[in-house]
Design a protein around this motif. Structure first.
Motif, PDB file in Angstrom:
ATOM      1  N   LEU A 154       0.825  -1.207   0.000  1.00  0.00           N
ATOM      2  CA  LEU A 154       0.000   0.000   0.000  1.00  0.00           C
ATOM      3  C   LEU A 154       0.860   1.258   0.000  1.00  0.00           C
ATOM      4  O   LEU A 154       1.474   1.593   1.004  1.00  0.00           O
ATOM      5  CB  LEU A 154      -0.901   0.011   1.237  1.00  0.00           C
ATOM      6  CG  LEU A 154      -1.874  -1.167   1.369  1.00  0.00           C
ATOM      7  CD1 LEU A 154      -2.650  -1.049   2.671  1.00  0.00           C
ATOM      8  CD2 LEU A 154      -2.819  -1.208   0.182  1.00  0.00           C
ATOM      9  N   SER A 155       0.875   1.958  -1.123  1.00  0.00           N
ATOM     10  CA  SER A 155       1.564   3.248  -1.111  1.00  0.00           C
ATOM     11  C   SER A 155       0.647   4.334  -0.542  1.00  0.00           C
ATOM     12  O   SER A 155       1.116   5.309   0.021  1.00  0.00           O
ATOM     13  CB  SER A 155       2.040   3.620  -2.508  1.00  0.00           C
ATOM     14  OG  SER A 155       0.960   3.716  -3.410  1.00  0.00           O
ATOM     15  N   ARG A 156      -0.625   4.157  -0.704  1.00  0.00           N
ATOM     16  CA  ARG A 156      -1.609   5.121  -0.175  1.00  0.00           C
ATOM     17  C   ARG A 156      -2.423   4.463   0.924  1.00  0.00           C
ATOM     18  O   ARG A 156      -2.717   3.287   0.799  1.00  0.00           O
ATOM     19  CB  ARG A 156      -2.573   5.586  -1.282  1.00  0.00           C
ATOM     20  CG  ARG A 156      -1.927   5.891  -2.588  1.00  0.00           C
ATOM     21  CD  ARG A 156      -1.128   7.181  -2.543  1.00  0.00           C
ATOM     22  NE  ARG A 156      -0.530   7.404  -3.884  1.00  0.00           N
ATOM     23  CZ  ARG A 156      -1.090   8.146  -4.841  1.00  0.00           C
ATOM     24  NH1 ARG A 156      -2.248   8.724  -4.645  1.00  0.00           N
ATOM     25  NH2 ARG A 156      -0.480   8.298  -6.008  1.00  0.00           N
TER      26      ARG A 156
ATOM     27  N   THR B 132      -0.674   7.985   2.005  1.00  0.00           N
ATOM     28  CA  THR B 132       0.716   8.357   2.246  1.00  0.00           C
ATOM     29  C   THR B 132       0.919   8.637   3.732  1.00  0.00           C
ATOM     30  O   THR B 132      -0.037   8.773   4.496  1.00  0.00           O
ATOM     31  CB  THR B 132       1.081   9.620   1.459  1.00  0.00           C
ATOM     32  OG1 THR B 132       0.266  10.686   1.961  1.00  0.00           O
ATOM     33  CG2 THR B 132       0.812   9.425  -0.030  1.00  0.00           C
TER      34      THR B 132
ATOM     35  N   GLU C  32       3.337  10.044  -5.673  1.00  0.00           N
ATOM     36  CA  GLU C  32       3.719  10.321  -4.287  1.00  0.00           C
ATOM     37  C   GLU C  32       5.010   9.563  -3.993  1.00  0.00           C
ATOM     38  O   GLU C  32       5.298   8.538  -4.608  1.00  0.00           O
ATOM     39  CB  GLU C  32       2.618   9.837  -3.334  1.00  0.00           C
ATOM     40  CG  GLU C  32       1.304  10.563  -3.486  1.00  0.00           C
ATOM     41  CD  GLU C  32       1.342  11.965  -2.904  1.00  0.00           C
ATOM     42  OE1 GLU C  32       2.329  12.298  -2.197  1.00  0.00           O
ATOM     43  OE2 GLU C  32       0.404  12.745  -3.165  1.00  0.00           O
TER      44      GLU C  32
ATOM     45  N   GLU D 285       5.746   7.597  -1.678  1.00  0.00           N
ATOM     46  CA  GLU D 285       5.512   6.203  -1.286  1.00  0.00           C
ATOM     47  C   GLU D 285       5.246   5.309  -2.489  1.00  0.00           C
ATOM     48  O   GLU D 285       5.499   4.106  -2.448  1.00  0.00           O
ATOM     49  CB  GLU D 285       4.323   6.125  -0.319  1.00  0.00           C
ATOM     50  CG  GLU D 285       4.580   6.705   1.066  1.00  0.00           C
ATOM     51  CD  GLU D 285       4.373   8.205   1.162  1.00  0.00           C
ATOM     52  OE1 GLU D 285       4.237   8.877   0.100  1.00  0.00           O
ATOM     53  OE2 GLU D 285       4.333   8.728   2.284  1.00  0.00           O
ATOM     54  N   ASP D 286       4.708   5.886  -3.572  1.00  0.00           N
ATOM     55  CA  ASP D 286       4.410   5.083  -4.765  1.00  0.00           C
ATOM     56  C   ASP D 286       5.675   4.494  -5.396  1.00  0.00           C
ATOM     57  O   ASP D 286       5.605   3.495  -6.113  1.00  0.00           O
ATOM     58  CB  ASP D 286       3.708   5.940  -5.826  1.00  0.00           C
ATOM     59  CG  ASP D 286       2.357   6.455  -5.375  1.00  0.00           C
ATOM     60  OD1 ASP D 286       1.717   5.798  -4.540  1.00  0.00           O
ATOM     61  OD2 ASP D 286       1.941   7.526  -5.857  1.00  0.00           O
TER      62      ASP D 286
ATOM     63  N   ILE E  69       6.792   0.440  -4.091  1.00  0.00           N
ATOM     64  CA  ILE E  69       5.994  -0.786  -4.064  1.00  0.00           C
ATOM     65  C   ILE E  69       6.307  -1.726  -5.224  1.00  0.00           C
ATOM     66  O   ILE E  69       6.404  -1.305  -6.377  1.00  0.00           O
ATOM     67  CB  ILE E  69       4.492  -0.444  -4.127  1.00  0.00           C
ATOM     68  CG1 ILE E  69       4.113   0.583  -3.069  1.00  0.00           C
ATOM     69  CG2 ILE E  69       3.642  -1.710  -4.030  1.00  0.00           C
ATOM     70  CD1 ILE E  69       4.065   0.076  -1.688  1.00  0.00           C
TER      71      ILE E  69
ATOM     72  N   VAL F 221       0.344  -1.266  -9.387  1.00  0.00           N
ATOM     73  CA  VAL F 221       0.556  -0.878  -7.984  1.00  0.00           C
ATOM     74  C   VAL F 221      -0.660  -0.125  -7.446  1.00  0.00           C
ATOM     75  O   VAL F 221      -1.118  -0.379  -6.324  1.00  0.00           O
ATOM     76  CB  VAL F 221       1.829  -0.007  -7.865  1.00  0.00           C
ATOM     77  CG1 VAL F 221       1.865   0.726  -6.535  1.00  0.00           C
ATOM     78  CG2 VAL F 221       3.067  -0.861  -8.061  1.00  0.00           C
TER      79      VAL F 221
ATOM     80  N   ILE G  39      -3.871  -2.430  -7.074  1.00  0.00           N
ATOM     81  CA  ILE G  39      -3.905  -3.409  -5.983  1.00  0.00           C
ATOM     82  C   ILE G  39      -4.323  -2.747  -4.678  1.00  0.00           C
ATOM     83  O   ILE G  39      -4.698  -3.417  -3.716  1.00  0.00           O
ATOM     84  CB  ILE G  39      -2.528  -4.105  -5.856  1.00  0.00           C
ATOM     85  CG1 ILE G  39      -2.703  -5.534  -5.353  1.00  0.00           C
ATOM     86  CG2 ILE G  39      -1.601  -3.348  -4.966  1.00  0.00           C
ATOM     87  CD1 ILE G  39      -1.400  -6.281  -5.204  1.00  0.00           C
ATOM     88  N   ASN G  40      -4.282  -1.451  -4.654  1.00  0.00           N
ATOM     89  CA  ASN G  40      -4.648  -0.696  -3.452  1.00  0.00           C
ATOM     90  C   ASN G  40      -6.175  -0.545  -3.395  1.00  0.00           C
ATOM     91  O   ASN G  40      -6.784  -0.079  -4.366  1.00  0.00           O
ATOM     92  CB  ASN G  40      -3.980   0.680  -3.512  1.00  0.00           C
ATOM     93  CG  ASN G  40      -4.100   1.417  -2.196  1.00  0.00           C
ATOM     94  OD1 ASN G  40      -5.172   1.487  -1.614  1.00  0.00           O
ATOM     95  ND2 ASN G  40      -2.985   1.954  -1.738  1.00  0.00           N
ATOM     96  N   PRO G  41      -6.802  -0.957  -2.300  1.00  0.00           N
ATOM     97  CA  PRO G  41      -8.267  -0.861  -2.229  1.00  0.00           C
ATOM     98  C   PRO G  41      -8.803   0.554  -2.423  1.00  0.00           C
ATOM     99  O   PRO G  41      -9.979   0.721  -2.749  1.00  0.00           O
ATOM    100  CB  PRO G  41      -8.570  -1.365  -0.812  1.00  0.00           C
ATOM    101  CG  PRO G  41      -7.405  -2.219  -0.437  1.00  0.00           C
ATOM    102  CD  PRO G  41      -6.218  -1.612  -1.120  1.00  0.00           C
ATOM    103  N   LEU G  42      -7.963   1.547  -2.275  1.00  0.00           N
ATOM    104  CA  LEU G  42      -8.427   2.931  -2.481  1.00  0.00           C
ATOM    105  C   LEU G  42      -8.469   3.298  -3.958  1.00  0.00           C
ATOM    106  O   LEU G  42      -9.045   4.323  -4.330  1.00  0.00           O
ATOM    107  CB  LEU G  42      -7.507   3.915  -1.743  1.00  0.00           C
ATOM    108  CG  LEU G  42      -7.372   3.682  -0.237  1.00  0.00           C
ATOM    109  CD1 LEU G  42      -6.328   4.632   0.349  1.00  0.00           C
ATOM    110  CD2 LEU G  42      -8.721   3.866   0.460  1.00  0.00           C
TER     111      LEU G  42
ATOM    112  N   PRO H  28      -6.373   4.640  -6.196  1.00  0.00           N
ATOM    113  CA  PRO H  28      -6.029   6.022  -6.574  1.00  0.00           C
ATOM    114  C   PRO H  28      -5.668   6.120  -8.051  1.00  0.00           C
ATOM    115  O   PRO H  28      -5.172   5.174  -8.656  1.00  0.00           O
ATOM    116  CB  PRO H  28      -4.810   6.328  -5.695  1.00  0.00           C
ATOM    117  CG  PRO H  28      -4.236   5.002  -5.318  1.00  0.00           C
ATOM    118  CD  PRO H  28      -5.373   4.013  -5.333  1.00  0.00           C
TER     119      PRO H  28
END
Lengths: 424, 424, 424, 424
Positions: free
Chosen positions: C101-103, C105, D33, D35-36, D39, D157, D160-163, D165
Motif C-alpha cells: 500500500l503506497s496510499r 501516504t 507520491e 511512497e508510490d 511498491i 501498484v 492493488i490498493n483498495p483505495l 487512486p
C-alpha cells in the motif's frame, strides 16, 4: 474426424493388431512386483496400474460405449478414475493423486483389461463406422505411447528408490563400440513439403502437409555421445550462465542439475541407472535423459545449434527407418552407440535410440484443426510452452514412428529417453 | 535408562509377550490387499509396509545389534530406510517420501520380520542386561503404538480413494443405544500426586511423579456425542470466529473444515467413513476425528472447557479401566455409545473409545530428563506445539494404556480417533 | 469488561496521558525517511505507516465511534485497511499485503492521527462510561505495544537492505563493562499467588489471580551474555540435534540458523546490526534476538533449563523494576551489560534489556474469560503454540510493564529483543 | 557488436536525444507520491524507484565505466542493487525483493540520475568508439522500454490498493466513437523478406533479415473491441475448456480469471481501472490487458486465429505508423476506439493502442547470434516459453517502435497493454 485415414491394414486384421498391441502392454509389466504398479514418483509419472487402466478406459469410452448396444461398463467410477485430461468426458481424478490409489488392485485392473479386450474381440469391424475404426487406430497408437511411458515411468520409480532395483535382470547390454567420428551431411536450401501425406495413420498434429522454406544446413551424422557431453561438463558447462537460456539457467540453479538425469558419481566414477540397474557409464553411447535446456546449452557450447523440426523431417523423408534401428523390439531398452552406416551419406540413429530435441516450439501447422469431440483434446490443446522431438527412442514401438511424427515435451523434462543431434 | 522399570512380567514371559504383540501387527494387516501396503496418503500417514518394517528395525537396531554377538543385519540399507526420527542413529529416508518405495515388497518385509523375530525368540532373557530388557519393553509398547497408527493410517488411505473400500467387511457395528444424559461428576480442590509411580512400565514423559494443585472442577460423565456436535454445526459453529482460537480459525478457513473428518453429506444425510466402510452417522455415538481446535471451539460454544491433563489423571486414578472398555481387543474399531455405568459416580468411557483432548500443552514434568542415547529421542524432543490426549481409543491395545499415559498431537490433527470430554 | 480496572490516574489526567503516549509514536518515526514507512520485510513485520494508522483506527473504532454522537469517520475505507485481526469488526486487508500500500501516504496518515487526536482531546472523561474509559486505558497500552513493534520492525526493515542503514545515527552505545559472574538465587517451594491483583490496569490474560505450587528453584543472577552464547556456538551447538527440540532442529535446518538474528561474520569478526547500524559485537552484552528454540537448546547445553513463567513472576513480585532498568526511556534501544547490583540478592535485568523466554506455553489462567465484544479478541484467541516471555526489553515503555505482564510469541520468532535467563 | 547500426542521428545529436529521453523518465514520475516509488505489487512489477536507478546503472556500467578515465562510481553497492539480469556483471539483488528496499530514497536516486546525466552530457561523441555509441543507442531504447514498464507497473501498484487512486487526475478520456465494422484485408502468398534491414537502430533479435514463406491470409481491419470481447464472456467463454489451450485453461482455473485484468463488476455495471482511475468500461474501445491465452481462446471462439508475427510484419512493412497513432506522446495512456481510416485498405491501429499477440513463439531468426559480452544477455536468453507481440501500445514511445520490432511475454501475462487482432 476426416483428418484420420485408415492404415492399409485390412479390416479383418485391425482387431488382431489391436489385441497384439494390447498384449504387449501386459508383457511390459510382467517383471514388475505388485507394489511397483502403485507408485507415482513425481507428478509427470503415472503408476503402471494407471496406464493399464487408462488405455482400457480409452477403448471403453471411445469405442465400446458408442458402438456396442447395451454395453455394460465394467465399473461406473472408472470413468472418473481413469480419464487423463479429456474435459469433454467429465470430471477426473486429480493427476497428482494417481499414486494415492491402492484400489482397484492390479488384479482388478487386469480383469478390467480382459473384460474390455473380450468386448473388443467381438467387434465386427465391417459394421463399424469409419469414425469408430479411426478411433481404434488412434487407440492403438495411444496404447503404444503409454507403453513407452510405462517404461520411462517405471525407470523413474525404481531409480527414486535408494535400493535401485533393476526393472529386468535379463536385459543384455551390447558391448559398446567406438562411434564413428562426428561428421556433417549437407542439405541444400529450397521449398520442401513437410507434414503427413497419404492414407496411412497419422495424428492430427502432423497435418496438413504444407510447404516450408529451408536454408542450407548441415546435420550431424549421429547422436551426441556421452563422451562429448562429458567434455561439456568438464568445461564447466553447468556453471556458465552465458551458455544457457534464462529459464534453463533457472532450472540448473533450482533443480541443482550438474549432469544428465540418472548419471551418478560413485567412488569417482560415473555410473548410470538403466532399466537393467546401475552400471558404469559407457562413454561411447549417446547421451540421453537431457532436457531441451541442456541440449540447447550443449549445442551453444559446441558452436552449433539444434536442427529445426523441418530440417529433421526433410532428412528423415530421405532416409527411412532401417532394420537395425534400436526400437523397443530390440529389447535393449537403452540407446546404443552409433553403428557404422551402410551408406556414408545417411545420418545414423535418426530413428530409435533417443528422441531428438529440435529447435522448434510445438505449434500448429498452417490450417490445422483438431477433430471434433473429446478426441480433439488429444494433441492440439498442448500447443504452448513445449518443444518438438523427433525420431523415437529405444522404448518406442517401431510401428509407432514415422518421418512426420511429432513428439513434444516441456523444455525442462528429462525422464524420457531424450538426446541431442547437432546442426549447423 | 533408570526411568524404565520392569513390568511384573516374569522374565521368561517377556519374549513370549513380545512375540504375541509382534504377531498382532501382522494380524492387523491380514485383510489388506498388497497394494494397500504402499500408500502414504498424507505426510502424517506411513504405509503399512513401513510400519511393519520400522518396528522390526527398532528391535534390530536397539536390541539385536547391541546384544547378539556377530549379529548379521538383514539388509544394510534398511537402517537408512526404516529409521523414523532418531538423529543419533544416522541419516534417514525423508518422511514425506515413504510412499515412493515399492521395494522392499511386502513379501520381503515379512521375511525381514521373520528373520528378526527368529533372532528375538532365541534371546536368553536372563543373560540380557537390565537396559536391554528395558528396551524390549519399550519396543513392545512402541509396536503397539504403531499398531494403532496402522489402523488410523489405513483408514485415511482407504478414505482418500474415491471407491471408499472397507478395511474389513466382517466388522460388527453395535446397535446404537441412547447414551445417558450429560451429567457432571464433582471433584474437590487439593494437592494431588500425578505421574507414574511404581515398578510397572511407563514412558519417560510420565515421570517424575509430582504434586499438582487442582481447583474444584466437574467432569462430564461421558464423551460428547455426534448429536451434540451436530447441534454445534447447525448453530453455525464453523462460521463463527469468536468461538475459535486464532490458529483454529485459520485452519477452518484454509482447510475448509465444516464437520469432523470422515463425515460426509450424501443426499442430505450425514454419513461417515469407518473401517467397515461408509455408513449412516449414528448420532448416539461419540464424536471422533475432531482436532483440538474443534474440541476447544465446541467446549467454548457449550460454555464449558476441556479438562487439564491433571484433572483427567486425578479422576482416572480413581476409576481404572474396566472390562467393558472399548479397546482394540473388542474388535469394533469404532467408538460406541456410552454404556449405562455400573456405578453412577464413575464417568463412562474414560478409557478406550476415543482419545480425549485436554487443555494441557505437552511439556516436561518438573525434573524430567530423557534417557541417554537414541532412545532419549522417543518423547522429549516433541515437547512444543502439541497438546496432551488421555485415555486411549477403540484402536489402542488394552495393555498399552494406563492412567498416567500421555499421548500428544498437534492441535490441527484429526486422523486419530480423537474426541471430546467437557469440564467445568 | 469487568476485568479491566482503572489505573489510579485521575480522570482528568487520562486524556493528557493518552496524548503523551500518542505523541511518542510520532517521535519514534522522526528519524525515518518517507520510504521507510512503506516496507513490510516479512509477514510478521508491519510498515511503520500501518502501525501509526492502526493505533489510530483503534481509538476511532472502539472509543470515538461508540462515544461521540455524529462522529464522522476520517475515511470510510480505513476501517477495512487498518483493522489488524478483529473478526468482530468485519473484513480486513490481508496482513501479508500491508507492504503493498503506497496510499494513504504518511502525510495522510499523519492527518488521520491529528484528526483523531483532536477528537480524543475534546472528550469529557467524566461523561464517559467506565467501559469506554477502560478501552482508552487499553488503547494506551495497545499503542505502547505498537511502539515497541515499530522499533523492532524498522530494525528488520533496515537490516534486510544491503546498504544496512542506521535507524538513528545519534544513539549512544555505552562502553561495555564486564558483567558480574553467573550466580544463582535460591527460592523455596510453596504455594504462591500469581496473576494480577488490585485496581491497576492489566490485560485480561494476567487474570484471575490464583495459586500455583512451586518447587525449590534457582534463578540466574543476570541474562545470558553474548560471550556465553558464543561458547555454545563454538561447541557446535547449532550442529548437534540432541540439544534441540524436534521443531527447533527443523528450524535450524530449514532456516539455516548458525547464530542469533543480526549477528554477522565480517572478515572473521562477529558484528551485529543495531538500531545505530552495524558495529562490533560486544561480548559482555546480553545475547538477544534468539528464538525460544535457541534459548531452550542453550539451556540444555548448559545443563540448566528456562524458568517457568510463575517462577519468574514469583521472583519479580519481590524485586520490582528499579530506576536503572534499561527501558525505551533510556534511549539506548539495545540491551546493555548487567550492572553491578545494589543488592546482592536481587537478580539483575529482570526488567528491560531483553524479554526472557520462559518454559511456559501461553495458555489461559484457571477461570479466565476474555471480555465480550471485539476487545475480547485481544489476547485470548492466541492461546496456542506460543510461549510466554516476561520482563520487557530495551524498547518497552517503563509504564507498560509489571510483574504479572505476559508477552507471547511463537517459538521460532527472533525479531523481538528476546534473551535468556537460566534456571535450575 | 556489429548487429547494431547507428541511427541517422548525427553524432552531435546523440547526447541531446539521450538526455531528452532521460528527462522523460522523470516526467513520467512527476505525479507520483514518494511512497508510490517503493511498491512491488507482484514479482513482474518493479518499483518506479528501481526503474529510475536501473536505467541509470545501465549507462554507468556500460557507457561511463568503460569510456571515462577515472570515472568514480556514484555508490559502490548500486552495481549489485540495480543490475536486473546480467550474469556477466556479477551477483545481483533478488528480483522478488525489489520492493523491500526503502533506501536509497527517491531523492538519492534522483541525485544518482543527475550525477550520471552530468557525466553523460560531458561525453565527446566523436571520441567514443562505435561500440560505445551503439551502447548509448541501446541505452536510449532500453530507457524507453522501462518508461513503458513504469507506466504499466504503476497501474498495477495503484490498482492493488483498495483505495484505487488515479495515477493522474488530469488525463483526458476521448469520447468513444463507434468503431468501424470488422472487415478483412487480404494478402497474397509468397516469399517475403522479414527482419531488420538498413542502418537504423534495431535490436539483435530483429536480425538477420531473411525470407519467409507466407500463405494467403486475411487480417482484421482493427483491434478487437471490448464489445466483441464481452460477447465472448457472455457466451460463457471462460467456462468452456474446449476453447482454451490446456495451460490456458489451467490459468483460468487457478487464477480465477473471468474477464480481462482491470475489469470489475460494480453494481451490475462493468467498470475498468485506468491510469485516470476507475471509470465505466467503454465498449467501443479495444480490449486490452488480456493474456495470450485469452487472445487465443477468443480467436478460436470467433472461428479465427491470431496472425503470425511474419504475417503482421509483412502488412506493417506496407503501412508505416501514421501521425494519428496512439503512442505515449498522445498522453491518453489508454487505447482508443479505432478511427475511420484514411485509406480503406490500411488496417487501423497496427501501431500504438495495444500490443498485438501473435501466434508466433519467440525464437531466434535463422543465423541469429547475440552480441558478445553482457549486452548479449539482452534478448537472446529469453527465447523459450514466450510469445511475440507486435506494434507497440498507448504507452510506447513513437520513436521506439518499427515494423520489425519484436516484443515478447509469457502467455499468461496481462499487466501490459496487450490486445487482439484477428486473422484468417
Amino acid at each position: 474426424m476426416s483428418f484420420l485415414r485408415m492404415q492399409e491394414t485390412a479390416h479383418d486384421q485391425l482387431i488382431e493388431h489391436l489385441l497384439d498391441v494390447r498384449t504387449f502392454s501386459e508383457t511390459i509389466t510382467n517383471s514388475l512386483e505388485r507394489e511397483d504398479f502403485v507408485i507415482q514418483s513425481m507428478p509427470d509419472v503415472s503408476p503402471a496400474k494407471w496406464h493399464l487402466a487408462h488405455t482400457t478406459w480409452f477403448f471403453e469410452t471411445f469405442v465400446l460405449e458408442p458402438s456396442v448396444p447395451d454395453y455394460q461398463l465394467f465399473h461406473p467410477q472408472f470413468r472418473f478414475l481413469f480419464n487423463s485430461y479429456y474435459n469433454a468426458v467429465g470430471d477426473r481424478h486429480p493427476r497428482a493423486h494417481r499414486g494415492m490409489l491402492s484400489r482397484p488392485t492390479i488384479d482388478e485392473v487386469r480383469k478390467y483389461r480382459a473384460y474390455v479386450d473380450h468386448a473388443l474381440a467381438k467387434l465386427n469391424v465391417e459394421q463399424l463406422s469409419d469414425e469408430v475404426r479411426s478411433v481404434i487406430e488412434i487407440g492403438i497408437h495411444h496404447e503404444q505411447q503409454h507403453q513407452e511411458l510405462m517404461l520411462t515411468d517405471i525407470k523413474h520409480v525404481l531409480n527414486i528408490n535408494p535400493l535401485r532395483p533393476a526393472y529386468r535382470s535379463d536385459l543384455t547390454t551390447p558391448e559398446p563400440s567406438e562411434p564413428q567420428a562426428l561428421s556433417w551431411s549437407h542439405f541444400d536450401s529450397g521449398i520442401h513439403q513437410v507434414g503427413h501425406a497419404g492414407d496411412n495413420f497419422h495424428f492430427d498434429n502432423e497435418a496438413p502437409r504444407h510447404e516450408v522454406l529451408l536454408r542450407d544446413f548441415q546435420l550431424a551424422n549421429r547422436l551426441t555421445s556421452n563422451q562429448e557431453y562429458l567434455e561439456f561438463i568438464e568445461d564447466r558447462g553447468y556453471q556458465r550462465p552465458e551458455l544457457w537460456l534464462s529459464e534453463g539457467w533457472d532450472a540448473v540453479q533450482q533443480l541443482g542439475w550438474t549432469c544428465p538425469l540418472y548419471w551418478e558419481r560413485v567412488n569417482d566414477e560415473w555410473q548410470t541407472f538403466t532399466l537393467a540397474g546401475m552400471r558404469d557409464l559407457h562413454l561411447q553411447e549417446p547421451v540421453t535423459h537431457v532436457s531441451f535446456f541442456e541440449a540447447d546449452a550443449f549445442a551453444r557450447w559446441k558452436g552449433c545449434r539444434l536442427p529445426t523440426e523441418f530440417e529433421w523431417e526433410h532428412v528423415a523423408q530421405i532416409y527411412q527407418p532401417g532394420p537395425q534401428s534400436n526400437f523397443v523390439e530390440e529389447d535393449l531398452l537403452h540407446p546404443r552407440s552409433a553403428p557404422t552406416p551402410d551408406d556414408q551419406k545417411s545420418p545414423a540413429q535418426l530413428y530409435g535410440d533417443a528422441w531428438e530435441w529440435t529447435a522448434s516450439p510445438y505449434i500448429a501447422y498452417p490450417g490445422y484443426h483438431p477433430p471434433d469431440g473429446a478426441i480433439g483434446e488429444y494433441n492440439g490443446k498442448f500447443m504452448s510452452s513445449q518443444w518438438v522431438l523427433r525420431g523415437g527412442s529405444c522404448v518406442t514401438s517401431k510401428s509407432h514412428i514415422r518421418p512426420t511424427y511429432r513428439n513434444f515435451f516441456h523444455p525442462e523434462k528429462r525422464w524420457q529417453f531424450t538426446g541431442i543431434r547437432l546442426a549447423e
